[in-house]
Scaffold this motif. Structure first.
Motif, PDB file in Angstrom:
ATOM      1  N   UNK A 193       0.914  -1.181   0.149  1.00  0.00           N
ATOM      2  CA  UNK A 193      -0.023  -0.058   0.093  1.00  0.00           C
ATOM      3  C   UNK A 193       0.738   1.382   0.040  1.00  0.00           C
ATOM      4  N   UNK A 194       1.759   1.276   0.842  1.00  0.00           N
ATOM      5  CA  UNK A 194       2.547   2.458   1.034  1.00  0.00           C
ATOM      6  C   UNK A 194       3.176   3.166  -0.318  1.00  0.00           C
ATOM      7  N   UNK A 195       3.594   2.288  -1.121  1.00  0.00           N
ATOM      8  CA  UNK A 195       4.006   3.241  -2.468  1.00  0.00           C
ATOM      9  C   UNK A 195       2.968   3.676  -3.273  1.00  0.00           C
ATOM     10  N   UNK A 196       1.767   3.199  -3.038  1.00  0.00           N
ATOM     11  CA  UNK A 196       0.718   3.872  -3.977  1.00  0.00           C
ATOM     12  C   UNK A 196       0.013   5.118  -3.000  1.00  0.00           C
ATOM     13  N   UNK A 197       0.363   5.169  -1.660  1.00  0.00           N
ATOM     14  CA  UNK A 197       0.107   6.422  -0.886  1.00  0.00           C
ATOM     15  C   UNK A 197       1.122   7.407  -1.291  1.00  0.00           C
ATOM     16  N   UNK A 198       2.308   7.100  -1.338  1.00  0.00           N
ATOM     17  CA  UNK A 198       3.320   8.268  -1.608  1.00  0.00           C
ATOM     18  C   UNK A 198       3.079   8.565  -3.170  1.00  0.00           C
ATOM     19  N   UNK A 199       3.035   7.702  -4.211  1.00  0.00           N
ATOM     20  CA  UNK A 199       3.171   8.028  -5.465  1.00  0.00           C
ATOM     21  C   UNK A 199       1.844   7.935  -6.499  1.00  0.00           C
ATOM     22  N   UNK A 200       0.743   7.152  -5.987  1.00  0.00           N
ATOM     23  CA  UNK A 200      -0.302   7.175  -6.812  1.00  0.00           C
ATOM     24  C   UNK A 200      -1.417   8.149  -6.814  1.00  0.00           C
ATOM     25  N   UNK A 201      -2.410   8.043  -7.522  1.00  0.00           N
ATOM     26  CA  UNK A 201      -3.346   9.303  -7.397  1.00  0.00           C
ATOM     27  C   UNK A 201      -4.622   8.415  -6.592  1.00  0.00           C
ATOM     28  N   UNK A 202      -5.307   9.223  -5.855  1.00  0.00           N
ATOM     29  CA  UNK A 202      -6.231   9.093  -4.967  1.00  0.00           C
ATOM     30  C   UNK A 202      -7.672   9.201  -5.589  1.00  0.00           C
ATOM     31  N   UNK A 203      -8.542   8.189  -5.319  1.00  0.00           N
ATOM     32  CA  UNK A 203      -9.708   8.616  -5.962  1.00  0.00           C
ATOM     33  C   UNK A 203     -10.783   8.293  -4.887  1.00  0.00           C
ATOM     34  N   UNK A 204     -11.867   9.214  -4.899  1.00  0.00           N
ATOM     35  CA  UNK A 204     -12.842   9.004  -3.762  1.00  0.00           C
ATOM     36  C   UNK A 204     -14.085   8.410  -4.437  1.00  0.00           C
ATOM     37  N   UNK A 205     -14.064   6.989  -4.601  1.00  0.00           N
ATOM     38  CA  UNK A 205     -14.839   6.258  -5.748  1.00  0.00           C
ATOM     39  C   UNK A 205     -16.366   6.124  -5.161  1.00  0.00           C
ATOM     40  N   UNK A 206     -16.423   6.320  -3.761  1.00  0.00           N
ATOM     41  CA  UNK A 206     -17.741   6.039  -3.444  1.00  0.00           C
ATOM     42  C   UNK A 206     -18.223   7.365  -2.232  1.00  0.00           C
ATOM     43  N   UNK A 207     -19.416   7.583  -2.087  1.00  0.00           N
ATOM     44  CA  UNK A 207     -19.755   8.629  -1.282  1.00  0.00           C
ATOM     45  C   UNK A 207     -19.052   8.617   0.091  1.00  0.00           C
ATOM     46  N   UNK A 265      -6.963  -5.795  -4.854  1.00  0.00           N
ATOM     47  CA  UNK A 265      -5.606  -5.526  -5.425  1.00  0.00           C
ATOM     48  C   UNK A 265      -5.563  -5.769  -7.171  1.00  0.00           C
ATOM     49  N   UNK A 266      -4.918  -4.687  -7.407  1.00  0.00           N
ATOM     50  CA  UNK A 266      -4.933  -4.367  -9.145  1.00  0.00           C
ATOM     51  C   UNK A 266      -3.671  -4.658  -9.582  1.00  0.00           C
ATOM     52  N   UNK A 293      -6.528   3.706  -4.951  1.00  0.00           N
ATOM     53  CA  UNK A 293      -5.325   4.388  -5.213  1.00  0.00           C
ATOM     54  C   UNK A 293      -5.028   3.842  -6.665  1.00  0.00           C
ATOM     55  N   UNK A 294      -4.372   4.416  -7.681  1.00  0.00           N
ATOM     56  CA  UNK A 294      -3.923   3.990  -8.898  1.00  0.00           C
ATOM     57  C   UNK A 294      -2.561   4.533  -9.337  1.00  0.00           C
ATOM     58  N   UNK A 295      -1.519   3.916  -9.602  1.00  0.00           N
ATOM     59  CA  UNK A 295      -0.505   4.189 -10.411  1.00  0.00           C
ATOM     60  C   UNK A 295      -0.178   3.155 -11.188  1.00  0.00           C
ATOM     61  N   UNK A 296      -0.789   3.205 -12.255  1.00  0.00           N
ATOM     62  CA  UNK A 296      -0.711   2.150 -13.351  1.00  0.00           C
ATOM     63  C   UNK A 296       0.452   1.906 -14.172  1.00  0.00           C
ATOM     64  N   UNK A 297       1.412   3.281 -14.223  1.00  0.00           N
ATOM     65  CA  UNK A 297       2.572   3.163 -14.833  1.00  0.00           C
ATOM     66  C   UNK A 297       3.837   2.814 -13.952  1.00  0.00           C
ATOM     67  N   UNK A 298       3.666   2.609 -12.747  1.00  0.00           N
ATOM     68  CA  UNK A 298       4.769   2.424 -11.758  1.00  0.00           C
ATOM     69  C   UNK A 298       5.366   0.956 -12.049  1.00  0.00           C
ATOM     70  N   UNK A 299       6.558   0.770 -11.562  1.00  0.00           N
ATOM     71  CA  UNK A 299       7.402  -0.364 -11.642  1.00  0.00           C
ATOM     72  C   UNK A 299       6.855  -1.426 -10.599  1.00  0.00           C
ATOM     73  N   UNK A 300       6.050  -1.206  -9.854  1.00  0.00           N
ATOM     74  CA  UNK A 300       5.367  -2.044  -8.807  1.00  0.00           C
ATOM     75  C   UNK A 300       4.654  -3.095  -9.371  1.00  0.00           C
ATOM     76  N   UNK A 301       4.651  -4.334  -8.790  1.00  0.00           N
ATOM     77  CA  UNK A 301       3.491  -5.373  -9.239  1.00  0.00           C
ATOM     78  C   UNK A 301       2.018  -4.921  -9.010  1.00  0.00           C
ATOM     79  N   UNK A 302       2.032  -4.187  -7.947  1.00  0.00           N
ATOM     80  CA  UNK A 302       0.565  -3.761  -7.516  1.00  0.00           C
ATOM     81  C   UNK A 302       0.064  -2.448  -8.136  1.00  0.00           C
ATOM     82  N   UNK A 303      -0.431  -2.266  -9.124  1.00  0.00           N
ATOM     83  CA  UNK A 303      -0.726  -1.138  -9.863  1.00  0.00           C
ATOM     84  C   UNK A 303      -1.790  -0.079  -9.251  1.00  0.00           C
ATOM     85  N   UNK A 304      -2.474  -0.823  -8.313  1.00  0.00           N
ATOM     86  CA  UNK A 304      -3.739  -0.112  -7.520  1.00  0.00           C
ATOM     87  C   UNK A 304      -4.153  -0.933  -6.722  1.00  0.00           C
ATOM     88  N   UNK A 305      -5.243  -0.309  -5.702  1.00  0.00           N
ATOM     89  CA  UNK A 305      -5.940  -0.647  -4.471  1.00  0.00           C
ATOM     90  C   UNK A 305      -7.105  -0.214  -4.553  1.00  0.00           C
TER      91      UNK A 305
END
Length: 769
Positions: free
Chosen positions: A662-676, A764-765, A688-700
């Motif tokens: 999770x931590x790398x997404x918190x630092x480097x990913x974009x955050x979306x408030x997808x529900x109310x 996990x995405x 969180x989404x970071x689709x172009x990162x070098x990490x296996x987990x691209x989002x959560x």
């Protein structure tokens, strides 16, 4: 940063804060001869946005503000940039007088490639003068050409005269007028900072679960319903439940808009809709509930006006929020946070031994309030003398050997590679009878009554950081204390920055400039500690988290998000604050008893055990514990138990999940408030989404179904993925719902998730093979 004489300390410090100069800024690159420009009109460009500035009849205008992808001007033609308005002169040889400033344009400079906080910066500097009162004004527009984000606008006023001059920002300073195309679909959006509790949440008042609901919605959306509509985001002080962030989104049908913010601790941002002009005019103010701001500028000194951020954006508020926070993290936060992949920490109160914390994969231990006072609390409220400087007085010059032996503890944490966070307040010292005393060191109102304001919280007077002697004492004292005892991180509380004071210091007695100069003093202390204490970090718990703002965020590694220590309130206040503060700075300090049914004294909100159908497997306790821990790892986890009920297995499980996935997404990913926004009843969730990162987990995706009354199924539309990429969605608890789908499908049709009864889920995405 070099100091040449006493007044220069403040001058260079304020230059660093307000105009964006680096804590080490090399010379700028001159423009090549072929790029020489004539006339005052200039255009400045970032990676995704441009601004054009011009001077017409000695008046400064922003004539264009647009994005590269949509070059249409987002501002109205009448967007005059408001300059400081009035001066008051008290000349011994003449009668005192108040007059309008008559600024005359002098010149404009352009700089390129200045390194500001490690990031190359381009800028324009417009020079004006006020001949009658011998004032010089510089207005700077700065942008980072390699990053998409806001333009930073700042001002500095030099007093070139031999007598003091009072500058008055009676009508505010700096103005932008956003063009309104369709009033019925245009909104002004503002957000509360929320310190004590998230608005709309209930707080369990005692063991009988009598409850108090704090009113409000956290996020306020105002449609342009009438001509002359005035929307104010004000922040007069830090008490009560926080106040508005000094920022607004002027959002046009969730298609585009302008984001505006003031980088300061108190003040106002006010927007007024003018139907005839077809615009929303936004102004910024420094006044602290007094009508207008004024302060004295001594001969030869400089007054720095706080920075304003203005950012055109395309898309909706989510896109604007992510652009601004990503820029802010890269350009503004202290290197201690930005440059260390070890942060954010997993932190816990010192309820485990250091060895146990290390085994649980925890990074940091915190000694909180009352750590050096042997009495401490009455009915859960700190005594007025709580956190007096008893221990500091013992251990400034020699390491402490009494109480809990701080040095021994700090040394052990250092040897184990753990961070040591310690709580230190800046208020007068009381003895156990509640009387001011001088027995605990020099920070006392007996010896130095002029060091303290008349603002009290809860009973002690706050240090007046407009007093330079007090600031210098605190610099030296705190530096010695942190160094001598191997303390890594300073945690504040209450109000370290006084909002009012009856003392005459750098500010007026009872003046509108008290919080301005107390803010300057506080930043001077932090700047000193970052420069002199190796590995120093600052954790702001002030007013339980109400003191969250875009100036303090330049210095804080972490903010206490709110003070309830309740997982639902924290998840809700995070939802709101994460639109403006980077999630890597938002700490969620949670009492794990609040979601543990084995601790009925603090279990709240109470979720009753459901009557399950025959054959269903439902672990009531584990479901609650999972939901609570997952509420804390959506940003920066911080755990404690008010009853001392330890859950080391859960600590280790969720610390490991957080740090590995999770931590790398918190630092480097974009955050979306997808529900109310969370309400304790209906589904809520963030992604969180970071689709172009070098990490296996691209989002959560974190999903919460907090009650059995909500529907079992919820369709969740994802964001921030690459449309043409195929993704694998892995469910932490319910693998039967795993699926593979294209990003375009997930961002259009979404994915249906089922949670029977109540509970939570992590999805996990990753890229599909």
């Amino acid at each position: 940063m070099k100091y040449r004489m006493i007044w220069a300390v403040l001058f260079f410090m304020l230059i660093s804060i307000f105009s964006g100069c680096s804590r080490s800024s090399p010379d700028t690159e001159p423009l090549p001869p072929e790029q020489e420009e004539t006339g005052p009109e200039r255009t400045l460009a970032g990676k995704g946005e441009t601004i054009t500035v011009n001077v017409i009849d000695n008046t400064l205008f922003v004539t264009n503000l647009s994005t590269v992808s949509h070059p249409e001007n987002k501002l109205a033609e009448t967007s005059e940039l408001l300059l400081p308005g009035k001066v008051f002169k008290r000349d011994p040889t003449k009668k005192a007088s108040t007059a309008d400033c008559r600024w005359e344009y002098v010149s404009v400079d352009r700089y390129q490639g200045k390194m500001v906080n490690g990031v190359p910066t381009d800028g324009l500097v417009y020079h004006f003068r006020e001949a009658a009162y011998r004032l010089a004004l510089r207005v700077t527009f700065a942008v980072h050409p390699t990053l998409s984000g806001p333009f930073e606008v700042s001002m500095e006023i030099d007093n070139l005269d031999r007598t003091e001059t009072r500058i008055m920002l009676e009508d505010g300073f700096t103005s932008f007028s956003t063009r309104v195309k369709e009033p019925e679909t245009t909104s002004i959006i503002r957000i509360k900072s929320e310190g004590f509790i998230a608005e709309g949440c209930f707080w369990s008042a005692d063991v009988h679960n009598r409850t108090i609901r704090y009113p409000g919605s956290g996020i306020y959306v105002q449609k342009l319903t009438r001509n002359g509509l005035r929307v104010t985001s004000d922040r007069p002080h830090f008490q009560e439940n926080g106040s508005y962030y000094l920022a607004q989104f002027i959002d046009r049908n969730s298609e585009d808009g302008v984001f505006l913010a003031l980088s300061w601790t108190t003040g106002k941002v006010r927007s007024v809709y003018d139907k005839d002009l077809g615009s929303v005019a936004t102004r910024f103010y420094l006044d602290n509930s007094s009508g207008f701001f004024s302060t004295l500028i001594q001969p030869g000194e400089t007054f720095a006006v706080p920075s304003v951020y203005v950012m055109p954006y395309d898309g909706d508020m989510e896109e604007a929020s992510n652009r601004f926070k990503s820029w802010y993290f890269a350009c503004k936060v202290v290197p201690a946070l930005r440059d260390s992949d070890a942060l954010p920490y997993v932190q816990i109160d010192n309820q485990l031994t250091p060895e146990e914390a290390k085994n649980a994969n925890i990074d940091s231990l915190k000694w909180d309030y009352g750590w050096w006072n042997h009495v401490g609390f009455a009915d859960g409220i700190p005594y007025s003398y709580e956190s007096t400087w008893t221990l500091l007085a013992d251990c400034l010059d020699t390491p402490v050997t009494t109480h809990d032996d701080v040095l021994r503890y700090g040394t052990l944490l250092d040897e184990l590679g753990l961070n040591f966070t310690l709580y230190v307040l800046l208020h007068e010292n009381f003895d156990e009878a509640g009387t001011p005393t001088d027995q605990y060191g020099e920070l006392n109102a007996v010896t130095h009554p002029d060091w303290f304001s008349n603002q009290k919280h809860p009973a002690c007077r706050l240090a007046d950081l407009g007093n330079t002697e007090c600031v210098e004492y605190l610099k030296t004292t705190l530096e010695k204390f942190f160094k001598n005892n191997r303390v890594d991180q300073w945690r504040t509380d209450f109000e370290p920055i006084a909002a009012y004071s009856n003392q005459k210091n750098r500010h007026d007695a009872n003046g509108s400039d008290v919080s301005y100069w107390c803010t300057v003093g506080f930043v001077e202390i932090l700047d000193h500690l970052y420069r002199t204490v190796d590995g120093f970090k600052f954790e702001s718990c002030s007013s339980g988290g109400g003191n969250k703002d875009l100036l303090t965020a330049e210095w804080a590694t972490f903010f206490n998000c709110d003070d309830t220590s309740n997982y639902l309130s924290l998840r809700t206040s995070f939802y709101d604050s994460s639109y403006l503060i980077h999630p890597a700075q938002l700490e969620l300090p949670c009492n794990v008893d609040s979601f543990n049914p084995d601790v009925p004294e603090h279990f709240f909100p109470v979720i009753p055990e459901p009557e399950t159908a025959d054959g269903d497997s439902f672990d009531y306790r584990d479901t609650l514990l999972d939901m609570g821990f997952r509420s804390t790892i959506i940003s920066c986890p911080h755990w404690a138990s008010w009853k001392g009920v330890m859950l080391p297995d859960y600590y280790k499980e969720y610390a490991t999940i957080y740090k590995e996935k999770v931590k790398h997404l918190v630092r480097d990913g974009s955050l979306y408030h997808i529900l109310p926004r969370p309400d304790g009843k209906n589904w809520d969730g963030i992604m969180y989404a970071d689709p172009d990162s070098g990490n296996e987990v691209k989002g959560v995706v974190f999903l919460f179904k907090p009650s059995a009354e909500a529907p079992d199924a919820c369709r969740v539309v994802l964001r921030g993925l690459n449309a043409d990429q195929t993704y694998r969605l892995m469910f932490e608890d319910r693998p039967e719902q795993n699926r593979t789908a294209a990003g375009g499908e997930l961002m259009t049709d979404g994915v249906e998730v089922t949670i029977p009864y109540f509970g939570s889920e992590i999805i996990w995405i990753s890229d599909a093979e």
